[in-house]
Design a protein around this motif. Structure first.
Motif, mmCIF file in Angstrom:
data_model
loop_
_atom_site.group_PDB
_atom_site.id
_atom_site.type_symbol
_atom_site.label_atom_id
_atom_site.label_comp_id
_atom_site.label_asym_id
_atom_site.label_seq_id
_atom_site.Cartn_x
_atom_site.Cartn_y
_atom_site.Cartn_z
ATOM 1 N N TYR A 112 45.518 8.899 41.858
ATOM 2 C CA TYR A 112 45.450 8.892 43.325
ATOM 3 C C TYR A 112 45.441 10.329 43.849
ATOM 4 N N ALA A 113 46.218 11.191 43.174
ATOM 5 C CA ALA A 113 46.329 12.577 43.618
ATOM 6 C C ALA A 113 45.170 13.449 43.131
ATOM 7 N N GLY A 114 44.226 12.870 42.363
ATOM 8 C CA GLY A 114 43.020 13.615 42.004
ATOM 9 C C GLY A 114 42.910 14.060 40.570
ATOM 10 N N ARG B 99 33.908 3.196 45.318
ATOM 11 C CA ARG B 99 34.429 3.698 46.587
ATOM 12 C C ARG B 99 34.647 5.206 46.495
ATOM 13 N N PRO B 100 34.796 5.892 47.622
ATOM 14 C CA PRO B 100 34.985 7.349 47.563
ATOM 15 C C PRO B 100 36.385 7.710 47.073
ATOM 16 N N TRP B 101 36.508 8.870 46.452
ATOM 17 C CA TRP B 101 37.795 9.363 45.944
ATOM 18 C C TRP B 101 38.257 10.474 46.875
ATOM 19 N N ALA B 102 39.325 10.212 47.597
ATOM 20 C CA ALA B 102 39.835 11.166 48.579
ATOM 21 C C ALA B 102 41.173 11.697 48.106
ATOM 22 N N LYS B 103 41.238 13.001 47.919
ATOM 23 C CA LYS B 103 42.425 13.610 47.338
ATOM 24 C C LYS B 103 43.473 13.887 48.407
ATOM 25 N N PRO B 104 44.716 13.426 48.214
ATOM 26 C CA PRO B 104 45.791 13.832 49.124
ATOM 27 C C PRO B 104 45.846 15.359 49.189
#
Lengths: 617, 332
Positions: free
Chosen positions: A307-309, A453-458
């Motif tokens: 989740y954090a990339g 889906r897109p991967w959005a980094k916190p």
């Protein structure tokens, strides 16, 4: 063995040696050293370590016997061999456990220094197998290694217990003499291994040399043997590789090709721990390893890191997969890349921790609550495990999905020469994270052409969003209980995973592309299947084989390939799990299951016999 | 940090409707957390809320930050992974007495001992709410619930004692009905380096209403609770006339003038543990405030320090180096 006599050196195309002793005798090290030396001089080779689940079962007993089989060859080989030509037995237990596998007329090298009455008793024997007829039909070489190593190390500062621990290097020296191998690779290894204990390095070197010299001096053998370098190996740079190490390297490579930092959350478990150990040593490659408190925390931390990339990875074996199941479902739901490695072992439950099996296939494909599709990839040999790991990383990031990579105990601990890929041939698949502050806002569950889906980094401005295990509304990702949306999302996730088919090749058929029997395999059965098909084709049989790397979803056009054969045989180390999958996907094909669940790989001869029985029908 | 300073409580409200029961203590906590987020000087895209499963675990959906609603009990593992992956993030974990201490007790123990830089808010309502009213690991013995119709026979655990036992470097307690106190405690937690564990007594209006009234109700609160303030005398009571003194291992009530000074940074967590065990003695005030606050090496920082050290001694790893890292030979 097809000997061609040439003075006192006989040449063989291929030889199989099995080193067997107590689990404290260092047989795995001995086997590995022999393998390494043979690799460096250019033999093709394959190994099969077979060791007990107990770290040190009571000394001298049958459950404590540890074995290492190595086959080295001047021709291309695919398996460690069905039966050893040479059995090295360090004690009575090792002899009686392994003698039934020795080829008729084969050499049994026995350490008579470990054959006292009490040694026999520990092995559960009342009579000595050296005299009771057990060894009839074999060429027996008796040598008191205990005594020889004591003589060789006279004058060193080692205690008598320490001296006895050098027995394995004496034995290795003897084998090096017999098969005409140089000592330098092992000497170098000893110097590095015992850099801080020079006395031990020196003693083991003395033992190795003494064993080597003994071959000359004592005329134990009728002559020496030779196995020439393998001439059919394609030109390139090679190294010797074990499956667990190949997976570790493949995961590092996969992360680099994706442009990601790898995060491994793992909990030690046999036979997968080697991957965690290898990755823990790759810190300078940016690898974060986290030895979690349990299997669940291992996968959850990896999913958190994803989740954090990071490229999230977790490694385990079957019992660990059982514990990770809920988190795998969450990974499906939040659609984040995650590589789950299952180095399969004998099951169910704790089962046979150190033995091999392929019985987690259906668990991998279907074993989760809800509709939770996950692609599954299987490594087929130690070196193939590198490519399979890279492929698992590719699918994970390109499709934003968890991926299961199946290996097994046979691949994990087996070794073979690996022609190193050229870096420029490894195709990058760089990840593109969502840019800050996208125009028109950010939709975490929008889709690209692959339905990913897109991967959005916190840490990225303007992309604040929440994910979780509750069903999500299409596009926004907000919690949704809407019935139509649920079915839409279930189908979306299914279609995304089945769509991976578009990015995978249909495997090539080895051997005949039309004929009587097509052998379909997956995972570590590859070597035995290839050898069996080669053998039968030499006899003029019309057989072929097809090996599946992508076991879910299956590649396209398999039905067309299968239709070119009268029957399809599926050998696997379970009760027919892949056969079941193939039957449900291709009900019109004649699919015959050939199961084996003994914790042991298929022998080539077993497969040849089975295929022949089908050909006769 | 100009952007962060300009933030207000409103910036931290997400566009999702809050769906806790009317009167639930969670509303007060959410309101307080959104308030302090605006004042800790961290931009909201650098903040991540992580939760498990339960009423409290819906929390991330209502925060306009990054958020992960994970698996029952496993939030500490997710939070550890997120923080290890990106130590620059301000990671907050929301859990409950069932999520954090029953199904997830193992993970809670380990995040605390590792000292991962995560702020943990444990909402303790002494009941299972989302599954509709079964006893929890903090329910008092004898509590009658759907699964304990004759009264629970389980002995309850004390979350503060548990955290102290795990070696937590920051342990505090507050109440949902005491906003000002909650704000102070949460700010102290926010500024702690390492794991901060905050137990928040939270009233479940539906299944365990009034569980904390005996000491938390506003009319009795001053006399029945004591606020542990670092470096301050341990005094309590409406007119701050009473105090606590620890003779040997047993605390006793004395006059304010005789009260000991509270120190949450002693070498041993013993004093904090003694305070936490006053809970089971109804004659003593219920301790709130900061039980423990010590400095220790931080897990996520140490992980990255090792990577930095390995990279500087061995040089950064490349694919070429990786492939050729063992003994190789060439076939021509």
């Amino acid at each position: 063995m097809n000997p061609t006599r040439e003075r006192d050196v006989q040449s063989f195309e291929s030889v199989v040696i099995r080193f067997a002793g107590d689990s404290g005798d260092g047989m795995q090290i001995t086997g590995n050293q022999f393998t390494h030396t043979s690799a460096v001089i250019g033999n093709d080779l394959a190994t099969f370590p077979d060791y007990p689940a107990e770290i040190r079962a009571p000394a001298g007993t049958r459950p404590g016997v540890s074995g290492f089989q190595v086959r080295f060859s001047s021709a291309d080989i695919h398996t460690p061999g069905d039966q050893p030509d040479v059995l090295v037995a360090m004690n009575p237990a090792a002899l009686v456990v392994n003698i039934r596998d020795l080829k008729p007329g084969g050499i049994a090298l026995v350490n008579t220094g470990q054959f006292s009455d009490s040694d026999l008793k520990k092995a559960g024997l009342t009579k000595s197998p050296l005299t009771d007829g057990t060894l009839a039909g074999f060429r027996v070489i008796e040598i008191d290694i205990n005594k020889r190593v004591t003589e060789a190390l006279k004058g060193t500062t080692l205690t008598s217990k320490e001296v006895q621990r050098c027995k394995n290097f004496y034995t290795l020296g003897l084998m090096y003499w017999l098969y005409n191998r140089p000592l330098d690779t092992t000497i170098k290894w000893l110097e590095e291994k015992f850099a801080k204990l020079p006395a031990l390095a020196e003693a083991n070197k003395l033992a190795l040399q003494a064993g080597y010299n003994a071959g000359d001096i004592h005329e134990l053998f009728q002559g020496r043997y030779e196995v020439a370098p393998c001439s059919s190996m394609p030109p390139g740079t090679y190294r010797n590789i074990m499956g667990n190490d190949a997976i570790a390297m493949g995961l590092v490579a996969g992360a680099q090709l994706a442009g990601l930092q790898p995060f491994l959350g793992s909990y030690p478990i046999t036979p997968a721990s080697g991957i965690l150990e290898a990755l823990a040593a790759y810190k300078h490659y940016g690898v974060i390893t986290f030895q979690a408190e349990d299997e669940i925390a291992a996968i959850c931390s990896a999913l958190g890191a994803a989740y954090a990339g990071c490229l999230g990875i977790t490694t385990t074996s079957g019992p660990g997969v059982a514990l990770k199941t809920e988190a795998m479902g969450l990974a499906v739901s939040v659609e984040l890349p995650l590589v789950i490695v299952n180095v399969q072992r004998g099951g169910p439950s704790t089962g046979l921790p150190t033995k091999t099996e392929q019985a987690d296939l259906l668990q991998a494909i279907f074993g989760r609550n809800g509709e939770a599709p996950i692609p599954v990839i299987a490594a087929s040999t130690p070196s193939d495990a590198f490519d399979a790991a890279v492929e698992a990383c590719r699918i994970a990031v390109q499709y934003m999905t968890p991926v299961i990579l199946l290996s097994d105990g046979y691949i994990a601990n087996g070794a073979e020469p690996w022609m190193l890929p050229r870096v420029e041939d490894l195709k990058p698949f760089p990840v593109k994270f969502v840019e800050p502050n996208p125009e028109g806002g950010f939709q975490p569950y929008a889709r690209d052409a692959k339905l990913a889906r897109p991967w959005a980094k916190p840490g990225t401005q303007g992309l604040e969003h929440r994910v979780g295990g509750l069903e999500k509304a299409h596009l926004t990702g907000n919690i949704s209980n809407d019935p139509d949306n649920h079915e839409f999302m279930v189908r979306m996730r299914q279609n995304k995973v089945m769509g991976i088919r578009e990015s995978i090749p249909t495997p090539n058929v080895f051997g005949d592309s039309t004929g009587d029997v097509l052998v379909v395999g997956w995972g570590s059965t590859r070597g035995s299947i290839t050898s069996a098909v080669e053998e039968l084709r030499k006899k003029g049989r019309k057989v072929g084989s097809l090996h599946l790397r992508h076991v879910w979803p299956l590649p396209k056009d398999l039905d067309k390939i299968m239709a070119c054969f009268r029957s399809v045989l599926v050998p696997e180390m379970n009760l027919g799990q892949m056969a079941r999958v193939l039957r449900s996907e291709y009900p019109q094909q004649n699919i015959i299951s050939y199961p084996k669940v003994q914790g042991q790989p298929f022998r080539t001869t077993e497969l040849v016999k089975k295929i022949e029985s089908l050909l006769e029908k | 940090m100009a952007e962060a300073q300009a933030l207000t409580k409103k910036d931290f409200k997400s566009d999702q409707d809050v769906r806790w029961c009317p009167g639930c203590g969670d509303y007060a906590i959410l309101n307080c957390v959104q308030g302090i987020m605006a004042s800790i000087g961290v931009p909201k895209h650098q903040i991540c809320f992580v939760s498990g499963i339960g009423c409290s675990s819906r929390f991330p959906y209502y925060m306009n930050t990054f958020g992960f609603h994970s698996i029952h009990g496993r939030a500490p593992a997710f939070a550890t992974g997120i923080k290890a992956a990106n130590p620059d993030l301000s990671v907050w974990m929301v859990t409950g007495d069932g999520d954090g201490l029953s199904i997830g007790g193992n993970h809670m123990a380990h995040i605390l001992r590792r000292n991962v830089d995560v702020k943990i808010l444990l909402f303790n309502n002494e009941i299972y709410g989302l599954t509709k009213g079964q006893y929890s690991p903090t329910s008092p013995q004898g509590l009658k619930t759907k699964t304990s119709p004759m009264g629970s026979v389980d002995r309850p655990m004390d979350p503060v004692s548990f955290a102290l036992g795990c070696g937590a470097t920051f342990v505090a307690r507050t109440i949902d009905t005491h906003l000002k106190h909650m704000e102070q405690v949460l700010l102290a937690a926010a500024h702690h380096k390492g794991t901060a564990f905050v137990e928040i007594y939270q009233n479940c209006v539906i299944f365990n209403d009034g569980a904390f009234d005996a000491f938390a109700e506003k009319t009795v609160r001053d006399d029945k609770t004591i606020d542990l303030r670092p470096g301050q005398p341990m005094v309590f009571g409406k007119s701050l006339d009473k105090g606590l003194k620890v003779d040997g291992w047993e605390p006793r009530i004395v006059t304010a003038a005789e009260a000991d000074v509270w120190r949450p940074d002693t070498h041993s967590p013993g004093p904090a543990f003694v305070m936490s065990q006053m809970d089971s003695n109804p004659a003593m005030p219920r301790p709130l405030g900061i039980f423990r606050d010590v400095a220790a090496p931080i897990f996520d920082a140490a992980l990255h320090e090792q990577i930095r050290r390995a990279t500087s001694t061995k040089g950064p790893g490349t694919l070429e180096k990786l492939l050729h890292s063992g003994e190789t030979w060439t076939v021509r």
